[in-house]
Design an enzyme around this catalytic site. Structure first.
Site, PDB file in Angstrom:
ATOM      1  CE  LYS A  35      -2.458  -5.863   6.870  1.00 31.08           C
ATOM      2  NZ  LYS A  35      -1.386  -6.675   6.278  1.00 31.08           N
ATOM      3  CE1 TYR A 261     -35.633 -10.971   1.496  1.00 35.55           C
ATOM      4  CE2 TYR A 261     -33.825 -10.756   3.061  1.00 35.55           C
ATOM      5  CZ  TYR A 261     -34.861 -10.189   2.336  1.00 35.55           C
ATOM      6  OH  TYR A 261     -35.122  -8.856   2.456  1.00 35.55           O
TER       7      TYR A 261
HETATM    8  C1  LIG Z   1      -0.820  -7.548   7.215  1.00 39.08           C
HETATM    9  C2  LIG Z   1       0.648  -7.769   7.266  1.00 39.08           C
HETATM   10  C3  LIG Z   1       1.279  -8.149   8.463  1.00 39.08           C
HETATM   11  C4  LIG Z   1       0.518  -8.518   9.730  1.00 39.08           C
HETATM   12  O1  LIG Z   1      -0.041  -9.785   9.561  1.00 39.08           O
HETATM   13  P1  LIG Z   1      -0.834 -10.516  10.777  1.00 39.08           P
HETATM   14  O2  LIG Z   1      -1.123 -11.861  10.256  1.00 39.08           O
HETATM   15  O3  LIG Z   1      -2.089  -9.720  10.972  1.00 39.08           O
HETATM   16  O4  LIG Z   1       0.055 -10.470  11.942  1.00 39.08           O
HETATM   17  C5  LIG Z   1       2.663  -8.203   8.472  1.00 39.08           C
HETATM   18  N1  LIG Z   1       3.392  -7.932   7.358  1.00 39.08           N
HETATM   19  C6  LIG Z   1       2.812  -7.600   6.188  1.00 39.08           C
HETATM   20  C7  LIG Z   1       3.662  -7.349   4.991  1.00 39.08           C
HETATM   21  C8  LIG Z   1       1.421  -7.538   6.099  1.00 39.08           C
HETATM   22  O5  LIG Z   1       0.857  -7.220   4.930  1.00 39.08           O
END
Ligand SMILES: *Cc1c(COP(=O)(O)O)cnc(C)c1O
Length: 367
Positions: A35, A261
């Site tokens: 994702k 800044y």
């Molecule tokens: C993002 C996600 C993962 C992976 O998590 P990591 O900590 O990056 O391994 C697994 N399961 C679900 C439901 C997630 O949303």
């Protein structure tokens, strides 16, 4: 000439990290979580490098559609599922497997009469309190979905761990046993053929109780540790991404001069200041604290002053011969992204996800 700011992606590391997943979970099928543009590494690039996995997971339908349009044939789970009938139609059209977590979704399934079109992941909330059905809802929901003709059996079952990166927190074992016990006690007809999935990266690395039919590694595939007290390298992982820029100005500054800044950094002792072409407009964290290490010519120097959109400033006292054009690494070899995350009060996930469009990607593969 290379652009001023670029990220190098070592794609051979993807395979190495996948082997580490297989080492920790030798029996499990692997759902690689890609994702958020493959955690900032490029959705299609990472999918391509991971073609041997059993499935991919993305958060949203449009991410799944991008994968299908690019010719990806693996199973694809959509972790946030769908919110309306039209979105379900897209899932069906592109053969994406939704996570089912709400009564709205169950109602939509019940209104459909097609046969065996959709494989689903039924999500159970064991303590995260984000998505999923509660213990007392689970049996009824399972029965309802089991009667939906459009759903292709067997229904797969999943939950998500809320705090698996804390190896001391007993909540993780509670979540795991709640999941397993509820499935066997409340729904006796939930047979072993209904595959189960619990573990994210932290679950895979730290909780063997979380290993079941499927594992869902995300961050570890990118070579990054899910734990705040270790780096990916310490876990035998290889980071994929490093972020680079160069010095664009070098100048003396005098005691009392204010830098950046708000003049938040005041020079205590005359030194040499370096200006590096990188800023929050590239995804370098705006809240990196003074003292955050930056590699100039491979050597650590401290960040000083505020991070701007396109530039940061560093103290070059330790690098008196540095000059404009010299190479700078913001994270990568010798400077783990996990360490930068600590300096910016964040987690490494946000740093790699946050690298912006204007940063040129340079793929590095074995020669
Ligand atoms: C993002 C996600 C993962 C992976 O998590 P990591 O900590 O990056 O391994 C697994 N399961 C679900 C439901 C997630 O949303």
């Amino acid at each position: 000439m290379r652009p001023a700011v670029y990220a190098v992606l070592n794609l051979d590391a993807v395979q190495h990290n996948l082997q580490r997943v297989r080492y920790y979970a030798p029996e499990a099928k692997i759902m690689a979580v890609i994702k958020a543009n493959g955690y900032g590494h490029g959705l299609l690039r990472i999918a391509d490098a991971l073609q041997t996995v059993d499935a991919f997971a993305v958060a949203r339908v449009d991410e799944g559609i991008r994968l299908r349009k690019a010719g990806i044939k693996n199973r694809i789970a959509v972790l946030e599922g769908f919110t309306c009938a039209e979105e379900l139609d897209e899932l069906l059209h592109y053969q994406l497997d939704p996570v089912v977590h709400s009564f709205t979704q169950v109602d939509i399934f019940e209104s459909r009469t097609e046969q065996d079109l959709c494989a689903i992941w039924l999500k159970f909330d064991t303590g995260m309190n984000r998505l999923g059905f509660k213990v007392n809802e689970f049996n009824a929901v399972y029965q309802r979905l089991n009667r939906c003709s459009i759903i292709r059996p067997p229904i797969s079952l999943m939950t998500h761990l809320a705090n698996a990166d804390d190896k001391q927190d007993p909540a993780t074992l509670k979540q795991i046993s709640l999941f397993n016990e509820t499935l066997s006690a409340l729904a006796p007809e939930v047979q072993p053929k209904n595959e189960r999935s619990i573990a994210n990266s932290a679950g895979i690395l730290a909780w063997k109780e979380a290993l079941t039919d499927w594992v869902r590694p995300g961050v570890m595939l990118y070579g990054i540790s899910p734990f705040s007290d270790s780096t990916g390298e310490q876990l035998g992982l290889k980071p994929i991404m490093s972020l680079h820029s160069r010095l664009i100005a070098v100048k003396p500054i005098a005691k009392g001069d204010k830098v950046g800044y708000a003049g938040s950094w005041i020079c205590e002792k005359s030194t040499t200041l370096g200006v590096v072409a990188i800023g929050y407009g590239d995804g370098y964290p705006r809240y990196a604290k003074g003292g955050t290490p930056v590699l100039v010519n491979g050597q650590r120097v401290p960040l000083i002053g505020r991070v701007s959109m396109d530039m940061i400033t560093v103290d070059l006292e330790a690098q008196p011969h540095a000059k404009p054009g010299d190479p700078v690494t913001l994270w990568g070899d010798g400077l783990p992204v996990e360490e930068i995350a600590v300096c910016a009060d964040t987690i490494p996930y946000t740093l790699v996800c946050g690298v912006t469009q204007r940063v040129q990607i340079v793929e590095k593969t074995a020669l």
